[in-house]
Design a protein around this motif. Structure first.
Motif, mmCIF file in Angstrom:
data_model
loop_
_atom_site.group_PDB
_atom_site.id
_atom_site.type_symbol
_atom_site.label_atom_id
_atom_site.label_comp_id
_atom_site.label_asym_id
_atom_site.label_seq_id
_atom_site.Cartn_x
_atom_site.Cartn_y
_atom_site.Cartn_z
ATOM 1 N N THR A 212 0.722 -1.211 0.042
ATOM 2 C CA THR A 212 0.163 0.144 0.007
ATOM 3 C C THR A 212 1.035 1.166 0.044
ATOM 4 O O THR A 212 2.181 0.862 0.123
ATOM 5 N N GLU A 213 0.379 2.366 -0.047
ATOM 6 C CA GLU A 213 1.301 3.519 0.231
ATOM 7 C C GLU A 213 1.726 3.732 1.451
ATOM 8 O O GLU A 213 1.372 2.906 2.715
ATOM 9 N N GLY A 214 2.446 4.457 1.676
ATOM 10 C CA GLY A 214 3.267 4.577 3.086
ATOM 11 C C GLY A 214 2.357 5.251 3.901
ATOM 12 O O GLY A 214 1.416 6.384 3.586
ATOM 13 N N TYR A 215 2.472 5.227 5.281
ATOM 14 C CA TYR A 215 1.564 5.999 6.334
ATOM 15 C C TYR A 215 2.699 6.462 7.506
ATOM 16 O O TYR A 215 2.679 5.779 8.443
ATOM 17 N N ASN A 216 3.120 7.559 7.225
ATOM 18 C CA ASN A 216 4.049 8.084 8.237
ATOM 19 C C ASN A 216 3.103 8.859 8.998
ATOM 20 O O ASN A 216 2.514 9.973 8.422
ATOM 21 N N PRO A 217 2.957 8.806 10.404
ATOM 22 C CA PRO A 217 1.964 9.508 10.997
ATOM 23 C C PRO A 217 2.266 11.048 11.232
ATOM 24 O O PRO A 217 1.360 11.684 11.659
ATOM 25 N N TYR A 218 3.382 11.387 10.802
ATOM 26 C CA TYR A 218 3.519 13.090 11.047
ATOM 27 C C TYR A 218 3.006 13.468 9.721
ATOM 28 O O TYR A 218 2.862 14.988 9.697
ATOM 29 N N TYR A 219 2.476 12.887 8.761
ATOM 30 C CA TYR A 219 2.074 13.531 7.495
ATOM 31 C C TYR A 219 0.626 13.216 7.110
ATOM 32 O O TYR A 219 0.300 13.738 5.984
ATOM 33 N N ILE A 220 0.217 12.421 7.858
ATOM 34 C CA ILE A 220 -1.298 11.866 7.502
ATOM 35 C C ILE A 220 -2.310 12.249 8.416
ATOM 36 O O ILE A 220 -1.722 12.183 9.776
ATOM 37 N N THR A 221 -3.783 12.086 8.025
ATOM 38 C CA THR A 221 -4.711 12.032 9.151
ATOM 39 C C THR A 221 -5.119 10.504 9.760
ATOM 40 O O THR A 221 -4.855 9.710 8.644
ATOM 41 N N GLU A 222 -5.579 10.553 10.829
ATOM 42 C CA GLU A 222 -6.239 9.177 10.958
ATOM 43 C C GLU A 222 -7.312 8.572 9.843
ATOM 44 O O GLU A 222 -7.379 7.450 9.380
ATOM 45 N N LEU B 268 -6.184 2.222 3.493
ATOM 46 C CA LEU B 268 -5.681 0.973 3.871
ATOM 47 C C LEU B 268 -6.975 0.064 3.664
ATOM 48 O O LEU B 268 -6.830 -0.788 2.757
ATOM 49 N N LYS B 269 -8.210 0.685 3.858
ATOM 50 C CA LYS B 269 -9.300 -0.383 3.589
ATOM 51 C C LYS B 269 -9.450 -0.407 2.017
ATOM 52 O O LYS B 269 -9.951 -1.457 1.788
ATOM 53 N N GLU B 270 -9.463 0.466 1.323
ATOM 54 C CA GLU B 270 -9.316 0.444 -0.127
ATOM 55 C C GLU B 270 -8.021 -0.318 -0.709
ATOM 56 O O GLU B 270 -8.273 -0.756 -1.887
ATOM 57 N N SER B 271 -7.001 -0.618 -0.131
ATOM 58 C CA SER B 271 -5.888 -1.092 -0.440
ATOM 59 C C SER B 271 -5.728 -2.708 -0.266
ATOM 60 O O SER B 271 -4.840 -3.226 -0.660
ATOM 61 N N LEU B 272 -6.379 -3.187 0.758
ATOM 62 C CA LEU B 272 -6.412 -4.557 1.310
ATOM 63 C C LEU B 272 -6.792 -5.380 0.120
ATOM 64 O O LEU B 272 -7.501 -5.405 -0.685
ATOM 65 N N ILE B 273 -6.042 -6.522 -0.053
ATOM 66 C CA ILE B 273 -6.281 -7.396 -1.294
ATOM 67 C C ILE B 273 -7.166 -8.215 -0.703
ATOM 68 O O ILE B 273 -7.793 -8.510 0.391
ATOM 69 N N PRO B 274 -8.070 -8.633 -1.669
ATOM 70 C CA PRO B 274 -9.358 -9.748 -1.577
ATOM 71 C C PRO B 274 -8.923 -11.007 -1.256
ATOM 72 O O PRO B 274 -7.677 -11.396 -1.304
ATOM 73 N N GLY B 275 -9.772 -11.633 -0.780
ATOM 74 C CA GLY B 275 -9.768 -13.098 -0.489
ATOM 75 C C GLY B 275 -9.600 -13.318 1.111
ATOM 76 O O GLY B 275 -9.211 -14.419 1.372
ATOM 77 N N TYR B 276 -9.689 -12.383 1.743
ATOM 78 C CA TYR B 276 -9.403 -12.728 3.213
ATOM 79 C C TYR B 276 -10.559 -12.057 4.062
ATOM 80 O O TYR B 276 -10.938 -11.018 3.769
ATOM 81 N N ASP B 277 -10.842 -12.748 5.242
ATOM 82 C CA ASP B 277 -11.772 -12.019 6.108
ATOM 83 C C ASP B 277 -10.724 -11.353 7.250
ATOM 84 O O ASP B 277 -10.255 -11.948 8.008
ATOM 85 N N TRP B 278 -10.630 -10.041 6.827
ATOM 86 C CA TRP B 278 -9.477 -9.248 7.671
ATOM 87 C C TRP B 278 -9.988 -8.854 9.185
ATOM 88 O O TRP B 278 -9.290 -8.843 10.051
ATOM 89 N N ASP B 279 -11.200 -9.270 9.624
ATOM 90 C CA ASP B 279 -11.664 -9.367 10.921
ATOM 91 C C ASP B 279 -11.142 -10.723 11.698
ATOM 92 O O ASP B 279 -11.032 -10.642 12.900
ATOM 93 N N GLU B 280 -10.587 -11.558 11.235
ATOM 94 C CA GLU B 280 -9.778 -12.509 11.473
ATOM 95 C C GLU B 280 -8.425 -12.383 11.988
ATOM 96 O O GLU B 280 -7.615 -13.330 12.756
ATOM 97 N N VAL B 281 -7.769 -11.294 11.596
ATOM 98 C CA VAL B 281 -6.588 -11.071 11.876
ATOM 99 C C VAL B 281 -6.368 -10.992 13.405
ATOM 100 O O VAL B 281 -7.266 -10.115 14.038
ATOM 101 N N GLU B 282 -5.368 -11.761 14.205
ATOM 102 C CA GLU B 282 -5.178 -11.673 15.658
ATOM 103 C C GLU B 282 -4.295 -10.733 16.010
ATOM 104 O O GLU B 282 -4.375 -10.271 17.171
ATOM 105 N N GLU B 283 -3.147 -10.652 15.194
ATOM 106 C CA GLU B 283 -2.116 -9.634 15.710
ATOM 107 C C GLU B 283 -1.746 -8.824 14.467
ATOM 108 O O GLU B 283 -1.550 -9.379 13.327
#
Length: 282
Positions: A28-38, A45-60
């Motif tokens: 995805t693009e870079g996410y430096n917290p000094y230069y972006i908003t939440e 990030l939501k627009e960039s996640l690859i399909p095929g996964y249930d991202w709610d299942e990420v544990e860590e």
């Protein structure tokens, strides 16, 4: 399911892995917290996640990021928790990612030379000494941003050799006013300037002027940062990042000048991070 991120200012390299999950890599693009908003981070990030996964299942989620100093941990944790809603989220500086990827659990010196610069001494577990690079405006010697800024300055002031200046003009088409406006009034000036490193790597002639800019940037890196570490000559110079990787011949010459042997030079820490976290989990 575990998600590991190596976040630079320009791009973020992700790996999703786990016992019952095929290991996949994506960017995805870079996410430096000094230069972006939440909001920007969450939406992008939501627009960039690859399909095929249930991202709610990420544990860590292990997010190592440029600009992720301790005062930015909550910012990053809050933003990522809106995307990975059930995960435990761990935030650390990209510098710790570099050290873990380059050195594993061994002590040594580790650095980053990408869009920005960072460096440290590492004891095999944690960072024990870090000299602040001061960022794009005040420092970042040796980085892509530093090198690109020098190119832009020389172009605007007419200090490039004629043949280099002509090629720069033909390649990018910017006027001096357009460059100044882009850097001073628009976001991500560090990323914009770092992009001009491609002008050097694509030079078929290896023009001495361009090689001199890179060499001077690395000499400033050693003078302002590396040589200020206690007993720096007793360590090898291990480094992550595209600038170190593509200009490693010049980097080796400069390191030798300062009596520091060149160690591991890797373009990305991801392979080492996956190994580190897989071993930790096992």
């Amino acid at each position: 399911m575990i998600l590991i991120a190596d976040g630079g200012s320009t791009k973020t390299h992700w790996c999703v892995t786990g016992r019952h999950t095929d290991t996949r890599f994506f960017f995805t693009e870079g996410y430096n917290p000094y230069y972006i908003t939440e909001k920007y981070l969450v939406t992008s990030l939501k627009e960039s996640l690859i399909p095929g996964y249930d991202w709610d299942e990420v544990e860590e989620v292990h997010f190592y990021g440029a600009g992720c100093a301790e005062d930015k941990y909550d910012f990053m944790r809050n933003a990522l928790s809106k995307v990975f809603r059930h995960a435990r989220i761990f935030i650390a500086m990209d510098l710790l990612a570099a050290a873990r990827a380059l050195l594993g659990r061994n002590a040594g010196f580790a650095a980053i030379l990408g869009t920005g610069t960072n460096s440290c001494l590492y004891d095999g577990n944690r960072i024990t000494h870090n000299i602040d690079s001061l960022g794009f405006i005040l420092g970042d010697e040796g980085s892509g941003g530093y090198i690109g800024k020098k190119l832009v300055c020389d172009y605007i002031r007419g200090e490039m050799p004629d043949e280099v200046g002509s090629r720069f003009r033909e390649t990018y088409g910017y006027t001096a006013d357009e460059l100044i406006d882009r850097i001073y009034t628009q976001p991500m000036a560090n990323r914009f300037c770092a992009g001009f490193c491609k002008f050097i790597t694509s030079d078929p002639t290896a023009h001495p002027y361009l090689m001199g800019i890179v060499r001077n940037a690395f000499e400033q890196l050693f003078e302002k940062l590396v040589c200020r570490y206690p007993a720096y000559e007793t360590y090898s110079f291990n480094c992550i990042g595209s600038v170190a990787y593509y200009f490693q011949d010049i980097l080796a010459e400069v390191a030798e000048k300062y009596h520091m042997p060149l160690g591991r030079i890797v373009i990305s820490p991801m392979e080492g991070l996956v190994r580190y976290h897989t071993l930790t989990e096992n």
